[in-house]
Design a protein around this motif. Structure first.
Motif, PDB file in Angstrom:
ATOM      1  N   ALA A 156       0.784  -1.235   0.000  1.00 13.49           N
ATOM      2  CA  ALA A 156       0.000   0.000   0.000  1.00 13.49           C
ATOM      3  C   ALA A 156       0.814   1.282   0.000  1.00 13.49           C
ATOM      4  CB  ALA A 156      -0.935   0.001   1.215  1.00 13.49           C
ATOM      5  N   PRO A 176      -2.902  -1.841  -3.469  1.00 16.83           N
ATOM      6  CA  PRO A 176      -2.661  -1.504  -2.059  1.00 16.83           C
ATOM      7  C   PRO A 176      -3.293  -2.490  -1.086  1.00 16.83           C
ATOM      8  CG  PRO A 176      -4.276  -0.018  -3.022  1.00 16.83           C
ATOM      9  CD  PRO A 176      -3.727  -0.826  -4.148  1.00 16.83           C
ATOM     10  N   ILE A 199      -4.121  -5.834   3.727  1.00 15.60           N
ATOM     11  CA  ILE A 199      -3.319  -4.687   3.304  1.00 15.60           C
ATOM     12  C   ILE A 199      -1.861  -4.939   3.657  1.00 15.60           C
ATOM     13  CG2 ILE A 199      -3.778  -3.424   5.476  1.00 15.60           C
ATOM     14  CD1 ILE A 199      -3.741  -0.820   3.769  1.00 15.60           C
TER      15      ILE A 199
END
Length: 654
Positions: A156, A176, A199
């Motif tokens: 990310a 991301p 993430i």
């Protein structure tokens, strides 16, 4: 009476209120009915291309590491749980001769699947994060390799540099985050659709560590700030559970913006339900983190967030068990527990699991080709080359790297404006035990030297660089390196530990071409991140060049690697701006050239540095027990005791 017949009876009886109530009951979706669901998260990290339990440097099988071993743990952990997800946290593609073979020696063919993904695809990884070492071979190779993954990759905080000077509008370089849609089974046997947000993050320092590959191509943002911006988006998109996979470690104390190890800060971000971390090769939950703030080792939490870091090279499997409940209409975490599962019993040094044979079958061709490569002869050596004592004495395993770098730089600088300047070489011990294990040392026997031995001496695919620095910077360079040692109190206990185990051994540079001594009674001038913490302290004493005290204003050329030249390690005066030799060749190639030019090597240290004795204090340190066999070559070191766990205690004699 059945519900339909009951409903018919109430309808015919003309009871509107009860009709509405019963209709509402029948219309309630199963997912909204109160349920308890258990979800197991599994993590591998920092595999560094140790897909098999094979030590390419010693050319033999090992019980100490290998994804083939941890796959056995993965299968067992899955069999115990109704619902599970498997994640890999990066530093997958680099770190062993197998990784070099695929990336450099016989580069991956277009459209071919990287051997790492042959294995990870087969074991059913659900999602993965990108580690900092994934960038070591350049962006084109990274993108080509991960294209073969049958699962999504996330990262990310890395963006594409669009060249407009405004990082705020740069697009993400990789996906991301992802939201995995899965159907899980609750404790009563009912099925439920869940959305799992995943993430990933990478250390911002990749721009420094791999500057040659990434400068002008990528920008990187702070891990915590990126999470604060994106985690709410994930929740808004329906994520029932959010799993963060930072390729980042956990440091004690305050961590600033853009910190390399940001797990402590990440745990403060609202909306994250679990953290699967890595990068520093540590083991969480584990005794090392016992005194860290906001840690509950029994439950395996940081700031109340379940977290796990399963070592390196597949020596552990990380396991987080979550209990979810949807009584309030949405899923909430009501309980958790994190644990590590090892492949080897360290107390007995016995294997706990067998290797899964699938891996050997899947990558048989690549493994065989790697073996043929690493067994190729380069030269011969009259004596053994080891790194057991490289942290406390000038050592042949480091000396030979410096000699190779000097030979390369002398040729490269001929005819340039820098040819007449004094030439120094910086090298560090890469394999020096500690948290990597008491077998993690260079130990090359006398006789034939092959490519595997070169890779053993220099384990990273760094490229060779040279920087122009002042005599004052040379002194500060060594002061930073001298932070490896604890401060020894002359009035303190009669026996004191010499080495600060927190210091990264690859940052213990020694400089050939000058002579110096280290006074460990002084405080460290710099901390482990390169921050000046004791301005009045000086550990480096009697620093000379060609028999004279070094001139702080004089100019020197220091040959090193791209990591250090670009500022890696936080060394003062090194930021990539003073590079004067930007060679494309690897440091390992310089080693090969140097060795092949010498029919028979006779490795020996020139003793250009030493630690000053402290009267009345015995300076003690730990090393691998196998070091005992080499003590005869080190008259200033004696054995204190064998610890019985693969390590031994030694003493530096005055």
């Amino acid at each position: 009476m059945t519900l339909p017949s009951l409903f018919t009876r109430f309808c015919t009886a003309g009871r509107p209120a009860l009709q509405v109530l019963l209709l509402a009951t029948l219309a309630t979706p199963p997912a909204l009915q109160a349920a308890e669901l258990k979800l197991r998260l599994l993590e591998t990290t920092d595999l560094h291309m140790n897909l098999l339990n094979y030590d390419y440097y010693q050319d033999k099988l090992t019980d100490g590491y290998g994804l083939a071993k941890s796959i056995t743990l993965i299968k067992a952990a899955r069999a115990e749980a109704t619902n599970s997800l498997l994640f890999d946290n990066g530093d997958l593609l680099q770190g062993s001769p197998l990784g070099d073979w695929v990336a450099r020696i016989k580069p991956l063919a277009a459209g071919a699947v990287h051997p790492a993904y042959k294995v990870l695809n087969a074991i059913g990884v659900d999602a993965a994060n990108i580690g900092n070492h994934e960038f070591n071979y350049g962006l084109p190779f990274l993108r080509q390799a991960i294209a073969g993954a049958a699962f999504p990759y996330v990262c990310a905080n890395v963006h594409v540099d669009d060249g407009d000077g405004n990082p705020a509008n740069d697009a993400h370089a990789f996906t991301p985050y992802v939201i995995l849609q899965r159907t899980f089974t609750d404790e009563a046997g009912a099925k439920h659709p869940l959305k799992i947000g995943v993430i990933g993050f990478v250390p911002p320092q990749i721009l420094m560590w791999d500057k040659q590959h990434l400068e002008g191509k990528l920008t990187v943002r702070d891990i915590q700030e990126t999470a604060r911006r994106l985690v709410p988006q994930m929740r808004a998109q329906g994520a029932d559970v959010v799993v963060a996979i930072p390729h980042s470690g956990f440091e004690r104390g305050e961590t600033p913006r853009f910190a390399e190890n940001s797990v402590a800060r990440l745990s403060e971000v609202a909306g994250i339900d679990a953290i699967l971390f890595g990068h520093s090769h540590g083991e969480f939950p584990g005794a090392f983190f016992a005194k860290y703030p906001k840690v509950d080792l029994a439950r395996g939490t940081i700031n109340g967030v379940p977290a796990v870091m399963p070592g390196r090279w597949g020596d552990h499997l990380g396991v987080i068990d979550l209990v979810l409940d949807n009584t309030g209409g949405r899923w909430k975490i009501t309980g958790s527990r994190a644990e590590l599962r090892p492949i080897t019993d360290r107390a007995t040094r016995q294997p706990l699991v067998a290797a899964d044979p699938m891996v050997a079958t899947l990558i048989a061709d690549e493994h065989a080709a790697t073996l043929a490569y690493v067994r190729g002869q380069v030269t011969t050596t009259r004596s053994a080359i080891t790194s057991y004592f490289a942290q406390v004495a000038d050592d042949p395993s480091v000396q030979i790297v410096s000699q190779a770098q000097l030979a390369y730089a002398k040729r490269a600088l001929q005819g340039t404006e820098f040819e007449g300047l004094p030439l120094l070489s910086a090298a560090a011990p890469f394999k020096a035990g500690g948290r990597q294990g008491w077998n993690y040392y260079t130990d090359i026997p006398a006789g034939t030297l092959s490519i595997r031995h070169v890779a053993d001496l220099y384990i990273y695919p760094n490229t060779i660089k040279a920087v122009r620095v002042s005599g004052a910077t040379v002194r500060e360079w060594l002061e930073m390196s001298a932070g490896q040692f604890n401060r020894i109190d002359p009035a303190g206990p009669a026996e004191q530990a010499l080495i600060d185990e927190r210091f990264r051994t690859y940052n213990f540079d020694t400089l050939d071409g000058v002579r110096y001594q280290i006074d460990v009674t002084q405080p460290a001038r710099y901390d482990t991140n390169g921050k000046l913490v004791a301005p009045g302290a000086r550990r480096i004493v009697n620093l000379t060049h060609q028999g004279k005290a070094i001139d702080d204003a004089a100019s020197f050329i220091v040959v090193t690697n791209n990591y250090r030249a670009a500022g890696g390690g936080g060394f003062p005066g090194l930021d990539g701006k003073n590079i004067v030799m930007d060679a494309p060749d690897e440091n390992r190639e310089a080693l090969v050239q140097y060795m092949r030019a010498t029919e028979v090597l006779d490795p020996a240290a020139d003793d250009n540095w030493r630690i000053l004795p402290v009267p009345g204090v015995k300076l003690r340190f730990q090393s691998g027990a196998a070091a005992v066999a080499h003590l005869a070559r080190y008259p200033l070191i004696r054995l204190v005791k064998d610890n019985g766990d693969g390590s031994a205690q030694f003493e530096l004699l005055p």
